[in-house]
Design an enzyme around this catalytic site. Structure first.
Site, PDB file in Angstrom:
ATOM      1  N   LYS A 115      11.463  10.656  -0.063  1.00  0.00           N
ATOM      2  CA  LYS A 115      10.410  11.665   0.116  1.00  0.00           C
ATOM      3  C   LYS A 115      10.877  13.050  -0.291  1.00  0.00           C
ATOM      4  O   LYS A 115      10.080  13.853  -0.770  1.00  0.00           O
ATOM      5  CB  LYS A 115       9.919  11.676   1.570  1.00  0.00           C
ATOM      6  CG  LYS A 115       9.035  10.490   1.880  1.00  0.00           C
ATOM      7  CD  LYS A 115       8.025  10.812   2.960  1.00  0.00           C
ATOM      8  CE  LYS A 115       7.088   9.643   3.158  1.00  0.00           C
ATOM      9  NZ  LYS A 115       6.216   9.794   4.309  1.00  0.00           N
ATOM     10  N   LYS A 197       7.679   0.089  -4.268  1.00  0.00           N
ATOM     11  CA  LYS A 197       6.867  -0.344  -3.118  1.00  0.00           C
ATOM     12  C   LYS A 197       5.411   0.096  -3.261  1.00  0.00           C
ATOM     13  O   LYS A 197       5.151   1.194  -3.745  1.00  0.00           O
ATOM     14  CB  LYS A 197       7.473   0.293  -1.853  1.00  0.00           C
ATOM     15  CG  LYS A 197       6.996  -0.288  -0.554  1.00  0.00           C
ATOM     16  CD  LYS A 197       7.502   0.528   0.624  1.00  0.00           C
ATOM     17  CE  LYS A 197       6.852   1.888   0.680  1.00  0.00           C
ATOM     18  NZ  LYS A 197       7.133   2.671   1.882  1.00  0.00           N
ATOM     19  N   LYS A 200       0.792   4.401  -0.141  1.00  0.00           N
ATOM     20  CA  LYS A 200      -0.410   5.242  -0.174  1.00  0.00           C
ATOM     21  C   LYS A 200      -0.162   6.540  -0.945  1.00  0.00           C
ATOM     22  O   LYS A 200      -1.095   7.173  -1.400  1.00  0.00           O
ATOM     23  CB  LYS A 200      -0.912   5.531   1.235  1.00  0.00           C
ATOM     24  CG  LYS A 200       0.108   6.121   2.178  1.00  0.00           C
ATOM     25  CD  LYS A 200      -0.374   6.044   3.631  1.00  0.00           C
ATOM     26  CE  LYS A 200       0.810   6.108   4.588  1.00  0.00           C
ATOM     27  NZ  LYS A 200       0.520   5.557   5.889  1.00  0.00           N
TER      28      LYS A 200
HETATM   29  P1  TYM Z   1       3.883   4.143   7.240  1.00  0.00           P
HETATM   30  O1  TYM Z   1       2.746   4.972   7.730  1.00  0.00           O
HETATM   31  O2  TYM Z   1       4.495   4.534   5.965  1.00  0.00           O
HETATM   32  O3  TYM Z   1       3.520   2.622   7.068  1.00  0.00           O
HETATM   33  C1  TYM Z   1       2.830   1.884   8.024  1.00  0.00           C
HETATM   34  C2  TYM Z   1       3.368   0.482   8.223  1.00  0.00           C
HETATM   35  O4  TYM Z   1       3.107  -0.324   7.086  1.00  0.00           O
HETATM   36  C3  TYM Z   1       4.293  -0.866   6.559  1.00  0.00           C
HETATM   37  N1  TYM Z   1       4.193  -0.836   5.091  1.00  0.00           N
HETATM   38  C4  TYM Z   1       4.378  -1.894   4.300  1.00  0.00           C
HETATM   39  N2  TYM Z   1       4.661  -3.178   4.565  1.00  0.00           N
HETATM   40  C5  TYM Z   1       4.777  -4.026   3.519  1.00  0.00           C
HETATM   41  N3  TYM Z   1       4.637  -3.639   2.226  1.00  0.00           N
HETATM   42  C6  TYM Z   1       4.352  -2.366   1.912  1.00  0.00           C
HETATM   43  N4  TYM Z   1       4.210  -2.002   0.646  1.00  0.00           N
HETATM   44  C7  TYM Z   1       4.195  -1.426   2.976  1.00  0.00           C
HETATM   45  N5  TYM Z   1       3.903  -0.104   3.025  1.00  0.00           N
HETATM   46  C8  TYM Z   1       3.903   0.236   4.329  1.00  0.00           C
HETATM   47  C9  TYM Z   1       5.388   0.060   7.056  1.00  0.00           C
HETATM   48  O5  TYM Z   1       6.636  -0.581   7.100  1.00  0.00           O
HETATM   49  C10 TYM Z   1       4.884   0.439   8.421  1.00  0.00           C
HETATM   50  O6  TYM Z   1       5.175  -0.566   9.358  1.00  0.00           O
HETATM   51  N6  TYM Z   1       7.612   5.873  10.046  1.00  0.00           N
HETATM   52  C11 TYM Z   1       6.482   4.983  10.035  1.00  0.00           C
HETATM   53  C12 TYM Z   1       5.428   5.344  11.063  1.00  0.00           C
HETATM   54  C13 TYM Z   1       5.955   5.444  12.456  1.00  0.00           C
HETATM   55  C14 TYM Z   1       6.334   4.352  13.295  1.00  0.00           C
HETATM   56  C15 TYM Z   1       6.747   4.934  14.499  1.00  0.00           C
HETATM   57  C16 TYM Z   1       6.362   2.967  13.109  1.00  0.00           C
HETATM   58  C17 TYM Z   1       6.136   6.576  13.161  1.00  0.00           C
HETATM   59  N7  TYM Z   1       6.624   6.279  14.400  1.00  0.00           N
HETATM   60  C18 TYM Z   1       7.220   4.139  15.567  1.00  0.00           C
HETATM   61  C19 TYM Z   1       6.823   2.190  14.186  1.00  0.00           C
HETATM   62  C20 TYM Z   1       7.249   2.773  15.383  1.00  0.00           C
HETATM   63  C21 TYM Z   1       5.839   5.031   8.656  1.00  0.00           C
HETATM   64  O7  TYM Z   1       6.067   5.946   7.886  1.00  0.00           O
HETATM   65  O8  TYM Z   1       4.969   4.055   8.395  1.00  0.00           O
END
Ligand code: TYM
Length: 331
Positions: A115, A197, A200
């Site tokens: 990022k 990957k 979004k």
């Molecule tokens: P975020 O918002 O980027 O993504 C949300 C969730 O979706 C999963 N994910 C994917 N899984 C498979 N293939 C992909 N291409 C893909 N893109 C996204 C991510 O692994 C995630 O589970 N830091 C976290 C948000 C967060 C969080 C937390 C998660 C904040 N606090 C506490 C768990 C527990 C994040 O950026 O997810």
């Protein structure tokens, strides 16, 4: 006597649309686990502002994301569903945990490296300390399990390290959480570049939960493949086809062998639209339900307000314990 249920915490940033990746990598497992566990599902708006957001859009997406969580099958009666900034204990615990986290540990985080390269003109302290806030999210609720996609595994491991360190200094305080990563679809790749990957923040190769059927079909028909003809799973030599096969299996419930057999002798011209159609059918009921729920503002407000109250009650228990242990004067 009934055994106490184990606890789950997970969240998604409202920094963009919910994607097929976040559905298959995370939300689908939340739905599957909600009966067995005590669950908290969060809309992590404080994480989203680590990169610049348009205020009106952030507000709109946070509410729409809640509607989509419910449309995916998460039951607000069973689970605590809330918006992170409504529970100030997250930010308070994050400050404390930041004092038990090393600069070096945060410097090694892959998501920070990616990022900060993407937003080279705005590398904020918040982006750097992001994993500490995530640790606070999880540890505040004494979560046993954190269902996420593969890219978040490193953050959950850091959370464990921070918890272990704190427990070592002050005696047992935090439950050590485990990541829960799906066997299939833990890392969906971009449709226009299968070596990166699906994300979004890169909308071109990304399928969104709310995309209408014709948009989904167009994205799949244009998906990057290779110059061969066989529909075969081979991650190294055929990353595009392997990604499409993974999506197909995740959408239909077929095994990889069944999927390969179904398309044996057929070219990519047949295979790609078939994957598109499988995804259209997977997402259609979710989109239709989310479109309906999102118009009911009063209902959504009652869900996130009740959620925040219930979350605060649990969060306070942990936070007061932590404050006492580290030597803060009781309020
Ligand atoms: P975020 O918002 O980027 O993504 C949300 C969730 O979706 C999963 N994910 C994917 N899984 C498979 N293939 C992909 N291409 C893909 N893109 C996204 C991510 O692994 C995630 O589970 N830091 C976290 C948000 C967060 C969080 C937390 C998660 C904040 N606090 C506490 C768990 C527990 C994040 O950026 O997810």
């Amino acid at each position: 006597m009934e055994e106490k249920k184990k606890r789950i915490f997970s969240g998604i940033q409202p920094s963009g649309e919910l994607t097929l990746g976040s559905y298959i990598g995370a939300i689908r497992n939340w739905v599957a686990l909600q009966n067995e566990y005590d669950c908290l599902f969060c809309i992590v708006d404080e994480h989203a502002i680590t990169v610049r957001q348009e205020p009106a859009l952030l507000r709109k997406r946070s509410i729409a994301q809640l509607a989509q969580y419910i449309a995916c099958g998460l039951d607000p009666e069973k689970n605590i569903m809330f918006i992170q900034s409504h529970v100030p204990q997250h930010a308070e615990l994050a400050w404390i945990l930041g004092c038990y986290t090393q600069f070096g540990e945060l410097s090694r985080m892959t998501q920070f490296k990616a990022k900060s390269a993407q937003h080279a003109d705005n590398i904020t302290a918040g982006l750097f300390t992001y994993p500490v806030l995530m640790a606070a999210d999880i540890l505040l609720y004494q979560a046993d399990l954190v269902p996420v996609g593969e890219d978040q595994k490193q953050h959950v491991e850091l959370t464990r390290d921070i918890a272990q360190r704190f427990n070592g200094v002050y005696s047992d305080t935090f439950v050590l959480p485990e990541p829960f990563i799906p066997k299939l679809g833990a890392r969906l790749m971009s449709l226009d570049d299968p070596t990166t990957k699906m994300s979004k923040s890169m909308p071109e190769g990304c399928v969104n939960l709310m995309d209408p059927p014709e948009v989904i079909m167009k994205k799949f028909k244009r998906a990057v493949t290779d110059c061969e003809t066989a529909v075969k799973f081979d991650k190294v030599n055929k990353p595009g086809i392997s990604n499409l096969l993974t999506i197909y299996c995740a959408a239909t419930g077929k095994t990889m062998a069944e999927a390969e057999a179904a398309f044996a002798g057929q070219g990519y011209g047949v295979f790609k639209p078939a994957v598109g159609e499988a995804v259209v059918e997977l997402l259609r009921p979710i989109r239709e339900e989310a479109e309906r729920i999102v118009t009911d503002k009063a209902y959504l407000e009652s869900v996130y307000k009740t959620g925040a109250q219930r979350a605060q009650y649990l969060a306070n228990k942990t936070l007061s314990k932590v404050q006492r242990k580290i030597g803060f004067v009781a309020r």
